[in-house]
Design a protein around this motif. Structure first.
Motif, mmCIF file in Angstrom:
data_model
loop_
_atom_site.group_PDB
_atom_site.id
_atom_site.type_symbol
_atom_site.label_atom_id
_atom_site.label_comp_id
_atom_site.label_asym_id
_atom_site.label_seq_id
_atom_site.Cartn_x
_atom_site.Cartn_y
_atom_site.Cartn_z
ATOM 1 N N ASN A 1 38.800 40.162 27.257
ATOM 2 C CA ASN A 1 39.476 39.049 26.594
ATOM 3 C C ASN A 1 39.473 39.280 25.097
ATOM 4 N N ALA B 1 46.563 35.472 37.955
ATOM 5 C CA ALA B 1 45.581 34.487 37.493
ATOM 6 C C ALA B 1 45.756 33.159 38.229
ATOM 7 N N ASP C 1 52.210 39.265 32.359
ATOM 8 C CA ASP C 1 50.925 38.923 31.745
ATOM 9 C C ASP C 1 50.078 38.134 32.743
ATOM 10 N N GLU C 2 49.103 38.807 33.319
ATOM 11 C CA GLU C 2 48.176 38.228 34.298
ATOM 12 C C GLU C 2 48.876 37.470 35.430
ATOM 13 N N GLU D 1 46.453 42.724 33.911
ATOM 14 C CA GLU D 1 45.839 42.035 35.040
ATOM 15 C C GLU D 1 44.329 42.267 35.046
ATOM 16 N N HIS D 2 43.580 41.175 35.238
ATOM 17 C CA HIS D 2 42.117 41.289 35.306
ATOM 18 C C HIS D 2 41.622 41.695 36.690
ATOM 19 N N GLN E 1 51.443 33.770 30.510
ATOM 20 C CA GLN E 1 50.330 33.402 31.377
ATOM 21 C C GLN E 1 50.601 32.069 32.064
#
Ligand SMILES: Nc1ncnc2c1ncn2[C@@H]1O[C@H](COP(=O)(O)OP(=O)(O)O)[C@@H](O)[C@H]1O
Ligand SMILES: [Mg+2]
Length: 256
Positions: A41, A184, A180-181, A213-214, A89
């Motif tokens: 982050n 999530a 973007d992610e 992506e996490h 997001q």
């Protein structure tokens, strides 16, 4: 994956006050590729997207899309002329419109030159709208939204709205999408659906991707190449297995 990269970014930098959010990053996305962008982050991933997609002007660096320099172009111009789209997001859909209407409108926004055409006045524009409806139905089927296609988007779950947003982005036939992610806050079953939709868009529609992506399993399953950012700089780049084995990446991001 030969020839010019679809996206070629060199020396991109953006500061906010004393914070060097992005600090001299080079990154290429090859034509036909799904490339991953990961990092802790605050490492500058979203700012990198902001500067690449025309939302924010970088302090320095160049952005080339499909061989053309687009540095300084607006978000809208990059979307319309460059056919590069990005997601945010936060998920955005037209809640009062049904699923199919959401997709048709997304197609209209980019492909229709005039108000008359937008409202389907005249035989040619009606034919184009019919074409958009057909494409919308194909994408609705692929996204697993067929059963709910006539429901207002606002009545559907967060995950389903993500699928609508993703399908909407495919309507104007983009060359490249920055996500973007995308996973999530959505449940594992819908994660699989989004993964399948990305794969379909890549294989069948020829769309290239750069994905923040996490969820590392998603990155491993979709991407053959991953770029890692840390404190605004590129820390590493390689195949998913090279990245997972990289000691510096493990320390900065993967928890040792
Ligand atoms: N609009 C902004 N104004 C001020 N600081 C910002 C802004 N956007 C991002 N930053 C800062 O830039 C750094 C990178 O943020 P961001 O690009 O959002 O990282 P990531 O997406 O990797 O989490 C952070 O320190 C963040 O606080
Ligand atoms: Mg971010």
């Amino acid at each position: 994956m030969t020839g010019l990269p679809i996206l070629d970014i060199a020396g991109l930098s953006k500061s906010y006050g004393a914070v060097k959010a992005v600090n001299g990053v080079d990154l290429q996305v090859h034509r036909g590729e799904i490339c991953g962008l990961i990092g802790p982050n605050g490492s500058g991933k979203s700012t990198f997207f902001d500067c690449s997609s025309g939302l924010t002007r970088p302090n320095s660096g160049t952005v080339k899309l499909d061989g053309q320099e687009i540095t300084g172009w607006s978000l809208n111009r990059i979307a319309r002329e460059g056919r590069m789209l990005r997601s945010f997001q936060k998920t955005v859909t037209f809640g009062a419109l049904n699923v199919e209407e959401n997709l048709v409108i997304a197609g209209q926004m980019f492909t229709f030159p005039s108000i008359a055409a937008t409202f389907g006045i005249g035989a040619r524009s009606r034919a184009r709208i019919d074409g958009l409806r057909e494409r919308a139905r194909e994408l609705i089927r692929i996204s697993g939204l067929w059963e709910v296609r006539n429901q207002p988007a606002g009545n559907l779950s967060g995950g389903q709205q993500k699928l609508i947003q993703f399908a909407s982005m495919l309507m104007p036939e983009p060359k490249l999408i920055l996500l973007d992610e995308p996973m999530a806050g959505i449940n594992p079953k819908l994660i699989e659906r989004v993964v399948d939709s990305v794969r379909y868009a890549n294989d069948q529609l020829g769309v290239s991707f750069l994905i923040i992506e996490h969820n590392i399993d998603v990155i491993i399953s979709l991407c053959r190449r991953v770029v890692v950012l840390d404190q605004g700089r590129k820390l590493a780049e390689g195949t998913p297995s090279e990245i997972v084995d990289n000691q510096a990446v493990r320390e900065a991001y993967l928890g040792g």
